[in-house]
Write a protein that holds these residues in place. Structure first.
Motif, PDB file in Angstrom:
ATOM      1  N   VAL A  19      16.525 -36.016  45.848  1.00 60.42           N
ATOM      2  CA  VAL A  19      17.340 -37.428  45.364  1.00 60.42           C
ATOM      3  C   VAL A  19      18.012 -37.693  46.503  1.00 60.42           C
ATOM      4  CG1 VAL A  19      19.051 -38.435  43.985  1.00 60.42           C
ATOM      5  CG2 VAL A  19      17.374 -36.762  42.942  1.00 60.42           C
ATOM      6  N   THR A  20      17.969 -38.964  46.987  1.00 67.45           N
ATOM      7  CA  THR A  20      18.827 -39.750  48.104  1.00 67.45           C
ATOM      8  C   THR A  20      19.801 -40.594  47.564  1.00 67.45           C
ATOM      9  OG1 THR A  20      17.212 -41.613  48.534  1.00 67.45           O
ATOM     10  CG2 THR A  20      16.686 -39.611  49.676  1.00 67.45           C
ATOM     11  N   HIS A  21      20.402 -41.574  48.344  1.00 66.92           N
ATOM     12  CA  HIS A  21      21.463 -42.392  47.924  1.00 66.92           C
ATOM     13  C   HIS A  21      20.787 -43.627  47.294  1.00 66.92           C
ATOM     14  CE1 HIS A  21      25.169 -41.232  49.585  1.00 66.92           C
ATOM     15  NE2 HIS A  21      24.720 -40.733  50.690  1.00 66.92           N
ATOM     16  N   THR A  22      19.481 -43.913  47.497  1.00 72.63           N
ATOM     17  CA  THR A  22      18.859 -45.136  47.174  1.00 72.63           C
ATOM     18  C   THR A  22      17.543 -44.718  45.923  1.00 72.63           C
ATOM     19  OG1 THR A  22      17.584 -45.313  49.152  1.00 72.63           O
ATOM     20  CG2 THR A  22      19.747 -46.588  48.785  1.00 72.63           C
ATOM     21  N   SER A  23      16.847 -43.464  46.382  1.00 73.84           N
ATOM     22  CA  SER A  23      15.692 -43.320  45.803  1.00 73.84           C
ATOM     23  C   SER A  23      15.520 -41.870  45.313  1.00 73.84           C
ATOM     24  CB  SER A  23      14.486 -43.556  46.668  1.00 73.84           C
ATOM     25  OG  SER A  23      14.402 -44.977  47.268  1.00 73.84           O
ATOM     26  N   THR A  24      14.522 -41.522  44.672  1.00 75.31           N
ATOM     27  CA  THR A  24      13.934 -39.863  44.479  1.00 75.31           C
ATOM     28  C   THR A  24      12.558 -39.932  44.781  1.00 75.31           C
ATOM     29  OG1 THR A  24      15.633 -40.075  42.307  1.00 75.31           O
ATOM     30  CG2 THR A  24      13.697 -38.546  42.506  1.00 75.31           C
ATOM     31  N   TYR A  25      12.207 -38.871  45.251  1.00 78.06           N
ATOM     32  CA  TYR A  25      11.062 -38.512  45.746  1.00 78.06           C
ATOM     33  C   TYR A  25      10.632 -37.284  45.072  1.00 78.06           C
ATOM     34  CZ  TYR A  25      11.955 -41.383  49.838  1.00 78.06           C
ATOM     35  OH  TYR A  25      12.497 -42.434  50.362  1.00 78.06           O
ATOM     36  N   VAL A  26       9.161 -37.072  44.785  1.00 71.85           N
ATOM     37  CA  VAL A  26       8.640 -36.155  44.335  1.00 71.85           C
ATOM     38  C   VAL A  26       7.460 -35.534  45.125  1.00 71.85           C
ATOM     39  CG1 VAL A  26       7.522 -34.958  42.143  1.00 71.85           C
ATOM     40  CG2 VAL A  26       8.795 -36.928  41.947  1.00 71.85           C
ATOM     41  N   LEU A  27       7.687 -34.419  45.842  1.00 73.73           N
ATOM     42  CA  LEU A  27       6.858 -33.783  46.743  1.00 73.73           C
ATOM     43  C   LEU A  27       5.840 -32.663  45.872  1.00 73.73           C
ATOM     44  CD1 LEU A  27       9.640 -34.315  48.297  1.00 73.73           C
ATOM     45  CD2 LEU A  27       8.636 -33.244  50.051  1.00 73.73           C
ATOM     46  N   ASP A  28       4.947 -32.696  46.065  1.00 71.95           N
ATOM     47  CA  ASP A  28       4.029 -31.616  45.257  1.00 71.95           C
ATOM     48  C   ASP A  28       3.125 -30.979  46.419  1.00 71.95           C
ATOM     49  OD1 ASP A  28       1.883 -30.564  44.096  1.00 71.95           O
ATOM     50  OD2 ASP A  28       1.796 -32.034  42.531  1.00 71.95           O
ATOM     51  N   PHE A  29       3.517 -29.915  46.820  1.00 67.60           N
ATOM     52  CA  PHE A  29       2.931 -29.100  47.860  1.00 67.60           C
ATOM     53  C   PHE A  29       1.637 -28.572  47.388  1.00 67.60           C
ATOM     54  CE2 PHE A  29       6.947 -29.310  49.388  1.00 67.60           C
ATOM     55  CZ  PHE A  29       7.109 -29.849  50.631  1.00 67.60           C
ATOM     56  N   GLU A  30       1.312 -28.672  46.215  1.00 74.57           N
ATOM     57  CA  GLU A  30      -0.147 -28.276  45.538  1.00 74.57           C
ATOM     58  C   GLU A  30      -1.050 -29.175  45.906  1.00 74.57           C
ATOM     59  OE1 GLU A  30      -0.147 -24.981  44.598  1.00 74.57           O
ATOM     60  OE2 GLU A  30       2.100 -24.806  44.664  1.00 74.57           O
ATOM     61  N   GLN A  31      -0.540 -30.573  45.588  1.00 74.84           N
ATOM     62  CA  GLN A  31      -1.580 -31.502  45.728  1.00 74.84           C
ATOM     63  C   GLN A  31      -1.449 -32.138  46.976  1.00 74.84           C
ATOM     64  OE1 GLN A  31      -4.076 -32.485  43.331  1.00 74.84           O
ATOM     65  NE2 GLN A  31      -3.182 -30.515  42.500  1.00 74.84           N
ATOM     66  N   MET A  32      -0.475 -31.890  47.829  1.00 76.19           N
ATOM     67  CA  MET A  32      -0.081 -32.401  48.920  1.00 76.19           C
ATOM     68  C   MET A  32       0.142 -34.049  48.858  1.00 76.19           C
ATOM     69  SD  MET A  32       0.724 -30.095  50.903  1.00 76.19           S
ATOM     70  CE  MET A  32       1.275 -30.955  52.595  1.00 76.19           C
ATOM     71  N   THR A  33       1.067 -34.411  47.913  1.00 77.06           N
ATOM     72  CA  THR A  33       1.446 -35.706  47.784  1.00 77.06           C
ATOM     73  C   THR A  33       2.996 -35.817  47.591  1.00 77.06           C
ATOM     74  OG1 THR A  33       1.353 -35.510  45.236  1.00 77.06           O
ATOM     75  CG2 THR A  33      -0.636 -36.132  46.435  1.00 77.06           C
ATOM     76  N   LEU A  34       3.269 -37.147  48.041  1.00 79.93           N
ATOM     77  CA  LEU A  34       4.582 -37.770  47.859  1.00 79.93           C
ATOM     78  C   LEU A  34       4.916 -38.830  47.043  1.00 79.93           C
ATOM     79  CD1 LEU A  34       7.439 -37.685  49.177  1.00 79.93           C
ATOM     80  CD2 LEU A  34       6.788 -39.123  50.981  1.00 79.93           C
ATOM     81  N   LEU A  35       5.525 -38.851  46.061  1.00 79.70           N
ATOM     82  CA  LEU A  35       5.870 -40.102  45.550  1.00 79.70           C
ATOM     83  C   LEU A  35       7.307 -40.588  45.594  1.00 79.70           C
ATOM     84  CD1 LEU A  35       4.646 -41.210  41.891  1.00 79.70           C
ATOM     85  CD2 LEU A  35       7.198 -41.182  42.212  1.00 79.70           C
ATOM     86  N   ARG A  36       7.455 -42.138  45.811  1.00 77.21           N
ATOM     87  CA  ARG A  36       8.760 -42.416  46.020  1.00 77.21           C
ATOM     88  C   ARG A  36       9.208 -43.502  44.889  1.00 77.21           C
ATOM     89  NH1 ARG A  36      11.171 -47.500  48.492  1.00 77.21           N
ATOM     90  NH2 ARG A  36      13.380 -46.928  49.166  1.00 77.21           N
ATOM     91  N   ALA A  37      10.278 -43.208  44.007  1.00 77.17           N
ATOM     92  CA  ALA A  37      10.850 -43.785  43.168  1.00 77.17           C
ATOM     93  C   ALA A  37      11.855 -44.530  43.571  1.00 77.17           C
ATOM     94  CB  ALA A  37      10.939 -43.231  41.707  1.00 77.17           C
ATOM     95  N   PRO A  38      11.625 -45.944  44.047  1.00 76.99           N
ATOM     96  CA  PRO A  38      12.753 -46.369  44.711  1.00 76.99           C
ATOM     97  C   PRO A  38      13.834 -46.966  43.773  1.00 76.99           C
ATOM     98  CG  PRO A  38      11.070 -48.065  44.693  1.00 76.99           C
ATOM     99  CD  PRO A  38      10.493 -46.643  43.951  1.00 76.99           C
ATOM    100  N   GLY A  39      15.211 -47.032  43.996  1.00 78.45           N
ATOM    101  CA  GLY A  39      16.422 -47.648  43.015  1.00 78.45           C
ATOM    102  C   GLY A  39      16.733 -46.306  42.108  1.00 78.45           C
TER     103      GLY A  39
END
Length: 102
Positions: A19-39
């Protein structure tokens, strides 16, 4: 779930939320993916604006983590939106919270 102060650059497993000041990121190291949920962040300070980035809210290939520590901007190494052979950095607003969720 386990709260952490950082994600080590050598991490190779698990699913994490950042969780950052403006977004939440989901890092999946099994699938090696990054998802950003802005706001979806913790912006009590109105100086932080939410930027729109290409490929928001979709999984993108994660190549690695250079830096991810509470209080500092995170740096994620990903492939570019329009060319999978091009690598680029995703640099966040300062990280507020890190949690391993899987």
């Amino acid at each position: 779930m386990t709260r952490q102060t950082h994600i080590p650059a050598t991490t190779g497993d698990g699913v994490w939320t950042v969780v950052t000041h403006t977004s939440t990121y989901v890092l999946d190291f099994e699938q090696m993916t990054l998802l950003r949920a802005p706001g979806v962040g913790r912006a009590e300070d109105q100086r932080w604006e939410v930027s729109e980035l290409r490929r928001d809210s979709e999984d993108i290939p994660l190549l690695g983590v250079k830096e991810c520590r509470v209080g500092e901007p995170a740096q994620f190494w990903v492939t570019a939106a329009d060319d999978p052979d091009v690598r680029t950095w995703r640099i966040t607003t300062p990280v507020v919270e890190i949690e391993r969720i899987g």
